[in-house]
Design a protein around this motif. Structure first.
Motif, PDB file in Angstrom:
ATOM      1  N   GLY A 187       0.827  -1.204   0.000  1.00 49.15           N
ATOM      2  CA  GLY A 187       0.000   0.000   0.000  1.00 49.15           C
ATOM      3  C   GLY A 187       0.861   1.253   0.000  1.00 49.15           C
ATOM      4  N   SER A 192       4.412   1.422   5.602  1.00 53.52           N
ATOM      5  CA  SER A 192       3.198   1.825   4.898  1.00 53.52           C
ATOM      6  C   SER A 192       2.135   2.154   5.936  1.00 53.52           C
ATOM      7  CB  SER A 192       2.712   0.690   3.993  1.00 53.52           C
ATOM      8  OG  SER A 192       2.200  -0.380   4.774  1.00 53.52           O
ATOM      9  N   LYS A 194      -0.210   0.370   6.475  1.00 54.36           N
ATOM     10  CA  LYS A 194      -0.601  -0.935   7.026  1.00 54.36           C
ATOM     11  C   LYS A 194       0.412  -1.499   8.023  1.00 54.36           C
ATOM     12  CE  LYS A 194      -2.739  -2.596   2.711  1.00 54.36           C
ATOM     13  NZ  LYS A 194      -2.663  -3.672   1.730  1.00 54.36           N
TER      14      LYS A 194
END
Length: 126
Positions: A36, A61, A63
């Motif tokens: 991501g 990221s 995430k």
């Protein structure tokens, strides 16, 4: 998923390209799309040694944080400082956004062709 034939791949999702005895290393298109939007990159210093199969840096990221592994053993001769200020460049152009260049290479991991890497990625998805 973009796969290029002018680079080689490793199963930890890095690409490598040799230019006049220097290995240029980056993150594959597949890896950046799975991670991501990247917001931070941690890179080694020039002159640092990297070891085949071991992490030399990481990317963060929205995430998670993920290690980036070296497909070779050698000495870092250049880092891509642009990534420190613009980590999103990895998402935009993963094959232009190289991370490090390595010289004095003593060991190289098993490298995969584009077709072999694509088959590996497909097998991981199953």
């Amino acid at each position: 998923m973009e796969i290029r034939e002018d680079v080689k791949y490793v199963k930890s999702h890095e690409w490598i390209k040799e230019e006049e005895g220097v290995a240029v290393i980056g993150l594959t298109d597949y890896a950046q799309s799975e991670l991501g939007d990247l917001v931070f990159v941690n890179l080694p210093e020039e002159g640092d040694e990297v070891t085949m199969g071991e992490a030399f840096g990481d990317v963060e990221s929205v995430k998670a944080v993920s290690d980036v592994y070296s497909p070779v053993s050698g000495v870092v001769c250049e880092i891509n400082e642009r990534l420190l200020d613009e980590p999103e460049y990895i998402n935009e152009a993963p094959y232009d956004a190289w991370f490090i260049k390595v010289k004095d290479i003593t060991e190289t991991e098993e490298l995969l062709s584009g077709a072999e890497y694509e088959a590996f990625v497909e097998s991981e998805k199953e």
